[in-house]
Design a protein around this motif. Structure first.
Motif, PDB file in Angstrom:
ATOM      1  N   TYR A  68       0.795  -1.222   0.000  1.00 24.68           N
ATOM      2  CA  TYR A  68       0.000   0.000   0.000  1.00 24.68           C
ATOM      3  C   TYR A  68       0.832   1.279   0.000  1.00 24.68           C
ATOM      4  O   TYR A  68       0.547   2.236  -0.718  1.00 24.68           O
ATOM      5  CB  TYR A  68      -0.941   0.004   1.212  1.00 24.68           C
ATOM      6  CG  TYR A  68      -1.848   1.210   1.311  1.00 24.68           C
ATOM      7  CD1 TYR A  68      -3.092   1.211   0.685  1.00 24.68           C
ATOM      8  CD2 TYR A  68      -1.474   2.351   2.019  1.00 24.68           C
ATOM      9  CE1 TYR A  68      -3.944   2.305   0.775  1.00 24.68           C
ATOM     10  CE2 TYR A  68      -2.300   3.451   2.105  1.00 24.68           C
ATOM     11  CZ  TYR A  68      -3.539   3.421   1.480  1.00 24.68           C
ATOM     12  OH  TYR A  68      -4.373   4.511   1.565  1.00 24.68           O
ATOM     13  N   THR A  96      -7.569   0.587  -1.182  1.00 24.68           N
ATOM     14  CA  THR A  96      -8.259   0.328   0.080  1.00 24.68           C
ATOM     15  C   THR A  96      -7.689  -0.926   0.732  1.00 24.68           C
ATOM     16  O   THR A  96      -7.503  -1.947   0.064  1.00 24.68           O
ATOM     17  CB  THR A  96      -9.769   0.125  -0.142  1.00 24.68           C
ATOM     18  OG1 THR A  96     -10.311   1.258  -0.811  1.00 24.68           O
ATOM     19  CG2 THR A  96     -10.500  -0.061   1.173  1.00 24.68           C
ATOM     20  N   PRO A  98      -7.938  -3.319   4.646  1.00 28.97           N
ATOM     21  CA  PRO A  98      -8.752  -3.484   5.856  1.00 28.97           C
ATOM     22  C   PRO A  98      -8.305  -2.545   6.973  1.00 28.97           C
ATOM     23  O   PRO A  98      -7.113  -2.287   7.150  1.00 28.97           O
ATOM     24  CB  PRO A  98      -8.509  -4.955   6.246  1.00 28.97           C
ATOM     25  CG  PRO A  98      -8.124  -5.627   4.968  1.00 28.97           C
ATOM     26  CD  PRO A  98      -7.337  -4.598   4.205  1.00 28.97           C
ATOM     27  N   LYS A  99      -9.253  -2.026   7.732  1.00 26.15           N
ATOM     28  CA  LYS A  99      -8.943  -1.075   8.805  1.00 26.15           C
ATOM     29  C   LYS A  99      -8.046  -1.691   9.874  1.00 26.15           C
ATOM     30  O   LYS A  99      -7.275  -0.976  10.529  1.00 26.15           O
ATOM     31  CB  LYS A  99     -10.246  -0.559   9.441  1.00 26.15           C
ATOM     32  CG  LYS A  99     -11.081   0.308   8.506  1.00 26.15           C
ATOM     33  CD  LYS A  99     -12.344   0.792   9.197  1.00 26.15           C
ATOM     34  CE  LYS A  99     -13.174   1.675   8.268  1.00 26.15           C
ATOM     35  NZ  LYS A  99     -14.425   2.143   8.920  1.00 26.15           N
ATOM     36  N   ASN A 100      -8.144  -3.012  10.061  1.00 24.53           N
ATOM     37  CA  ASN A 100      -7.363  -3.657  11.111  1.00 24.53           C
ATOM     38  C   ASN A 100      -6.031  -4.210  10.612  1.00 24.53           C
ATOM     39  O   ASN A 100      -5.351  -4.945  11.329  1.00 24.53           O
ATOM     40  CB  ASN A 100      -8.170  -4.773  11.791  1.00 24.53           C
ATOM     41  CG  ASN A 100      -8.787  -5.742  10.787  1.00 24.53           C
ATOM     42  OD1 ASN A 100      -8.660  -5.544   9.574  1.00 24.53           O
ATOM     43  ND2 ASN A 100      -9.437  -6.768  11.288  1.00 24.53           N
ATOM     44  N   TYR A 101      -5.628  -3.841   9.387  1.00 24.51           N
ATOM     45  CA  TYR A 101      -4.301  -4.239   8.920  1.00 24.51           C
ATOM     46  C   TYR A 101      -3.250  -3.397   9.645  1.00 24.51           C
ATOM     47  O   TYR A 101      -3.380  -2.178   9.744  1.00 24.51           O
ATOM     48  CB  TYR A 101      -4.164  -4.044   7.412  1.00 24.51           C
ATOM     49  CG  TYR A 101      -2.740  -4.252   6.928  1.00 24.51           C
ATOM     50  CD1 TYR A 101      -2.231  -5.528   6.770  1.00 24.51           C
ATOM     51  CD2 TYR A 101      -1.902  -3.163   6.685  1.00 24.51           C
ATOM     52  CE1 TYR A 101      -0.913  -5.724   6.354  1.00 24.51           C
ATOM     53  CE2 TYR A 101      -0.595  -3.350   6.277  1.00 24.51           C
ATOM     54  CZ  TYR A 101      -0.095  -4.633   6.119  1.00 24.51           C
ATOM     55  OH  TYR A 101       1.196  -4.828   5.738  1.00 24.51           O
ATOM     56  N   ASN A 108      -4.574  -9.906   7.629  1.00 24.17           N
ATOM     57  CA  ASN A 108      -5.358  -8.911   6.867  1.00 24.17           C
ATOM     58  C   ASN A 108      -4.555  -8.285   5.733  1.00 24.17           C
ATOM     59  O   ASN A 108      -4.749  -7.117   5.385  1.00 24.17           O
ATOM     60  CB  ASN A 108      -5.890  -7.817   7.802  1.00 24.17           C
ATOM     61  CG  ASN A 108      -6.699  -8.376   8.945  1.00 24.17           C
ATOM     62  OD1 ASN A 108      -7.681  -9.082   8.731  1.00 24.17           O
ATOM     63  ND2 ASN A 108      -6.283  -8.102  10.171  1.00 24.17           N
ATOM     64  N   TYR A 240     -12.600 -12.770   3.147  1.00 24.90           N
ATOM     65  CA  TYR A 240     -12.736 -11.333   2.901  1.00 24.90           C
ATOM     66  C   TYR A 240     -13.773 -11.030   1.822  1.00 24.90           C
ATOM     67  O   TYR A 240     -13.811  -9.902   1.316  1.00 24.90           O
ATOM     68  CB  TYR A 240     -11.375 -10.737   2.509  1.00 24.90           C
ATOM     69  CG  TYR A 240     -10.379 -10.798   3.637  1.00 24.90           C
ATOM     70  CD1 TYR A 240     -10.257  -9.760   4.559  1.00 24.90           C
ATOM     71  CD2 TYR A 240      -9.578 -11.925   3.801  1.00 24.90           C
ATOM     72  CE1 TYR A 240      -9.355  -9.834   5.609  1.00 24.90           C
ATOM     73  CE2 TYR A 240      -8.671 -12.015   4.853  1.00 24.90           C
ATOM     74  CZ  TYR A 240      -8.566 -10.967   5.753  1.00 24.90           C
ATOM     75  OH  TYR A 240      -7.676 -11.058   6.796  1.00 24.90           O
ATOM     76  N   TRP A 243     -16.106  -8.056   2.665  1.00 26.31           N
ATOM     77  CA  TRP A 243     -15.374  -6.797   2.585  1.00 26.31           C
ATOM     78  C   TRP A 243     -15.121  -6.410   1.132  1.00 26.31           C
ATOM     79  O   TRP A 243     -15.329  -5.254   0.737  1.00 26.31           O
ATOM     80  CB  TRP A 243     -14.048  -6.935   3.348  1.00 26.31           C
ATOM     81  CG  TRP A 243     -13.154  -5.732   3.242  1.00 26.31           C
ATOM     82  CD1 TRP A 243     -13.292  -4.546   3.911  1.00 26.31           C
ATOM     83  CD2 TRP A 243     -11.998  -5.595   2.407  1.00 26.31           C
ATOM     84  NE1 TRP A 243     -12.269  -3.681   3.556  1.00 26.31           N
ATOM     85  CE2 TRP A 243     -11.469  -4.300   2.630  1.00 26.31           C
ATOM     86  CE3 TRP A 243     -11.348  -6.442   1.507  1.00 26.31           C
ATOM     87  CZ2 TRP A 243     -10.329  -3.830   1.986  1.00 26.31           C
ATOM     88  CZ3 TRP A 243     -10.213  -5.977   0.851  1.00 26.31           C
ATOM     89  CH2 TRP A 243      -9.713  -4.689   1.099  1.00 26.31           C
TER      90      TRP A 243
END
Length: 255
Positions: A68, A96, A98-101, A108, A240, A243
Motif C-alpha cells: 500500500y 483500500t 482493511p482497517k485492522n491491517y 489482513n 474477505y 469486505w
C-alpha cells in the motif's frame, strides 16, 4: 497480544529494496501464452514492477496490503512479457486496505486497487473468479502461483516473462505447528520441504486453485526461497468476500 518473539520471527516477504526489484517464482516455468489473463503488474511512476495483482472486475485489482505505502501509480495487464509494449496500462484511482491491517505477518494482508478507468476485456485480458465465503481446500491439493522477477534467493535480476509454478496446499494445523503461531485468515501452500513457491517481491499475486483466486501472496520465512524451513503464507480470500463485495459495490462506476 503477539509476543515479541513472534514479531521478530516473521520476516516480511517484501521490503523496500526487494519490492523495487520485482517478483518471481522459484523452480517454475514460463506461463503459456493466453493463460492467466487476469495477472496484473502493479507499477510505480518509473514503470518498474512493484507488486503482483489480479483483475477481479473491469475496474478492480486485488493485491497485498503491505504494498500500500509504495508509490503505486498504474497497473499493466494483457502481456506476459513486461518489456513488450503490447499491453493495457491503466492509472490507479485509489487503494483500500482493511482497517485492522497493521503490517505484513500480522494478518489482513489484502488490498483493493480501484482503476481510473475500466479495462478492455479481450483474449488477452480477463477477470478471475473469487471463491465463495466458505471454501475448503484439501491438503496436498495442487494449485498455482505466478509472478515476475527473481528466480532464486538473493538474485537481484528481475525476469521479464511471467513465471508460474505448481504448489501443494498444506494443512492449516500443520502450518500453524511449523510457524508456531499464524495470523487468522491465512492459507499455506508451497515452500516447506520443496523448492517450489514464491520469492521476495512476488507479493500480491494470486494462489489459484481450480480456476479460483483463493489466496494473496503475503510472506515467507527469513527471505529463504530455495529451501525454506516453513510454508509460504497467503491471505485467505474467502474470509474477505463480504469486505471485497462492499468495497467494489460502493466504489463502482455509475452507469
Amino acid at each position: 497480544m503477539l509476543s515479541l518473539q513472534k514479531i521478530l520471527l516473521l520476516h516480511v516477504l517484501a521490503c523496500l529494496g526487494q519490492l523495487a526489484h520485482g517478483s518471481d517464482i522459484i523452480d517454475g516455468e514460463k506461463a503459456p501464452e493466453n493463460s492467466m489473463q487476469y495477472m496484473a503488474s502493479v507499477q510505480n511512476n518509473n514503470g518498474h514492477h512493484v507488486c503482483g495483482g489480479f483483475l477481479i472486475t473491469e475496474d478492480f485489482v486485488v493485491s497485498a496490503a503491505h504494498c500500500y505505502n509504495w508509490t503505486l501509480t498504474h497497473v499493466v495487464l494483457g502481456n506476459h512479457n513486461l518489456k513488450n509494449g503490447n499491453h493495457q496500462k491503466i492509472k490507479i484511482e485509489n487503494k483500500t486496505i482493511p482497517k485492522n491491517y497493521i503490517k505484513v505477518g500480522l494478518g489482513n494482508d489484502i488490498m483493493l486497487i480501484k482503476l481510473l478507468e475500466k479495462v478492455q476485456l479481450n483474449d488477452r485480458v480477463q477477470t478471475i473468479q473469487l471463491p465463495p465465503a466458505e471454501i475448503n481446500l484439501q491438503e496436498n491439493q495442487v494449485c498455482q502461483v505466478a509472478g515476475w522477477g527473481k528466480t532464486k534467493t538473493g538474485d537481484n535480476k528481475p525476469a521479464d516473462e511471467l513465471m508460474v509454478v505448481d504448489v501443494s496446499v498444506i494443512d492449516k494445523q500443520v502450518c500453524n505447528e511449523l510457524w508456531g503461531d499464524l495470523p487468522d485468515n491465512v492459507t499455506c501452500a508451497g515452500g516447506y520441504e520443496t523448492t517450489k513457491g514464491f520469492c521476495q517481491g512476488d507479493s500480491g499475486g494470486p494462489l489459484v486453485c481450480d480456476g479460483l483466486a483463493v489466496g494473496v501472496v503475503s510472506f515467507n520465512y527469513e527471505k529463504n526461497c530455495n529451501y525454506p524451513d516453513k510454508p509460504n503464507v497467503y491471505t485467505d480470500i474467502s474470509k474477505y468476500r463480504q469486505w471485497i463485495d462492499k468495497v467494489v459495490k460502493s466504489r463502482k462506476y455509475e452507469e
